[in-house]
Design a protein around this motif. Structure first.
Motif, short mmCIF file in Angstrom:
data_model
loop_
_atom_site.label_atom_id
_atom_site.label_comp_id
_atom_site.label_asym_id
_atom_site.label_seq_id
_atom_site.Cartn_x
_atom_site.Cartn_y
_atom_site.Cartn_z
N MET A 198 -17.56 -35.74 -79.43
CA MET A 198 -18.48 -35.08 -78.54
C MET A 198 -18.85 -33.70 -79.08
O MET A 198 -20.00 -33.29 -78.98
CB MET A 198 -17.89 -34.97 -77.14
N HIS A 199 -17.88 -33.00 -79.65
CA HIS A 199 -18.16 -31.66 -80.17
C HIS A 199 -19.17 -31.71 -81.31
O HIS A 199 -20.08 -30.89 -81.38
CB HIS A 199 -16.86 -31.00 -80.63
N ALA A 200 -19.04 -32.68 -82.20
CA ALA A 200 -19.97 -32.83 -83.31
C ALA A 200 -21.36 -33.19 -82.80
O ALA A 200 -22.37 -32.68 -83.31
CB ALA A 200 -19.47 -33.89 -84.28
N PHE A 201 -21.45 -34.06 -81.80
CA PHE A 201 -22.72 -34.46 -81.22
C PHE A 201 -23.44 -33.24 -80.63
O PHE A 201 -24.63 -33.04 -80.85
CB PHE A 201 -22.49 -35.51 -80.14
N LEU A 202 -22.71 -32.39 -79.90
CA LEU A 202 -23.31 -31.19 -79.33
C LEU A 202 -23.79 -30.24 -80.41
O LEU A 202 -24.87 -29.67 -80.32
CB LEU A 202 -22.29 -30.47 -78.43
N ALA A 203 -22.98 -30.06 -81.44
CA ALA A 203 -23.32 -29.13 -82.51
C ALA A 203 -24.59 -29.55 -83.25
O ALA A 203 -25.41 -28.71 -83.61
CB ALA A 203 -22.16 -29.00 -83.49
N THR A 204 -24.77 -30.85 -83.46
CA THR A 204 -25.97 -31.31 -84.17
C THR A 204 -27.23 -31.11 -83.35
O THR A 204 -28.32 -31.12 -83.89
CB THR A 204 -25.85 -32.80 -84.56
N ARG A 205 -27.07 -30.92 -82.04
CA ARG A 205 -28.23 -30.71 -81.16
C ARG A 205 -28.32 -29.28 -80.64
O ARG A 205 -29.02 -28.99 -79.70
CB ARG A 205 -28.17 -31.70 -80.01
N ASN A 206 -27.56 -28.37 -81.28
CA ASN A 206 -27.58 -26.94 -80.97
C ASN A 206 -27.12 -26.63 -79.54
O ASN A 206 -27.71 -25.83 -78.84
CB ASN A 206 -28.96 -26.34 -81.24
N TYR A 207 -26.05 -27.31 -79.10
CA TYR A 207 -25.42 -27.05 -77.81
C TYR A 207 -23.94 -26.75 -78.02
O TYR A 207 -23.38 -27.05 -79.07
CB TYR A 207 -25.56 -28.25 -76.87
N GLN A 208 -23.32 -26.18 -77.02
CA GLN A 208 -21.88 -25.93 -77.04
C GLN A 208 -21.32 -26.14 -75.64
O GLN A 208 -22.06 -26.11 -74.66
CB GLN A 208 -21.58 -24.51 -77.51
N LEU A 209 -20.00 -26.37 -75.55
CA LEU A 209 -19.37 -26.50 -74.24
C LEU A 209 -19.43 -25.15 -73.53
O LEU A 209 -19.36 -24.10 -74.17
CB LEU A 209 -17.92 -26.95 -74.40
N ASP A 210 -19.56 -25.18 -72.22
CA ASP A 210 -19.73 -23.95 -71.44
C ASP A 210 -18.73 -23.91 -70.29
O ASP A 210 -19.09 -23.89 -69.13
CB ASP A 210 -21.17 -23.89 -70.91
N PHE A 211 -17.43 -23.90 -70.64
CA PHE A 211 -16.38 -23.83 -69.63
C PHE A 211 -16.09 -22.38 -69.27
O PHE A 211 -16.17 -21.49 -70.11
CB PHE A 211 -15.07 -24.45 -70.15
N SER A 212 -15.73 -22.14 -68.03
CA SER A 212 -15.28 -20.82 -67.58
C SER A 212 -14.37 -21.05 -66.37
O SER A 212 -14.05 -22.18 -66.03
CB SER A 212 -16.47 -19.94 -67.19
N ASP A 213 -13.98 -19.98 -65.72
CA ASP A 213 -13.13 -20.11 -64.53
C ASP A 213 -13.85 -20.83 -63.39
O ASP A 213 -13.22 -21.46 -62.55
CB ASP A 213 -12.68 -18.73 -64.04
N THR A 214 -15.18 -20.73 -63.36
CA THR A 214 -15.94 -21.36 -62.28
C THR A 214 -16.69 -22.61 -62.74
O THR A 214 -17.17 -23.37 -61.91
CB THR A 214 -16.95 -20.37 -61.69
N ARG A 215 -16.82 -22.81 -64.05
CA ARG A 215 -17.53 -23.98 -64.57
C ARG A 215 -16.52 -24.90 -65.25
O ARG A 215 -16.08 -24.63 -66.36
CB ARG A 215 -18.61 -23.57 -65.56
N LEU A 216 -16.16 -25.97 -64.56
CA LEU A 216 -15.19 -26.91 -65.07
C LEU A 216 -15.82 -28.29 -65.20
O LEU A 216 -16.98 -28.48 -64.83
CB LEU A 216 -13.99 -26.97 -64.11
N HIS A 217 -15.07 -29.24 -65.72
CA HIS A 217 -15.60 -30.60 -65.81
C HIS A 217 -15.56 -31.27 -64.44
O HIS A 217 -14.87 -30.81 -63.54
CB HIS A 217 -14.80 -31.41 -66.84
N HIS A 218 -16.34 -32.33 -64.30
CA HIS A 218 -16.37 -33.12 -63.07
C HIS A 218 -16.02 -34.56 -63.43
O HIS A 218 -16.46 -35.07 -64.45
CB HIS A 218 -17.76 -33.12 -62.43
#
Length: 53
Positions: free
Chosen positions: A1-21
């Protein structure tokens, strides 16, 4: 998943208030473990190019 995001110029955006669902498509108590279906959603954001600044 990390490689897929990187090839499309995205990154994970986790924080204290933004978690996975987790979205359960089958009832965990009624369906055997190998037949359960779950969608996991991760927050993403456009990647910031460090060399632009």
């Amino acid at each position: 998943m990390h490689a897929f995001l990187a090839t499309r110029n995205y990154q994970l955006d986790f924080s204290d208030t933004r978690l996975h669902h987790e979205i359960y498509l089958t009832a965990p108590r009624k369906v055997e473990g190998s037949n359960q279906k779950t969608v996991i959603r991760h927050p993403i954001a456009k990647a910031v190019d460090a060399y632009k600044y």
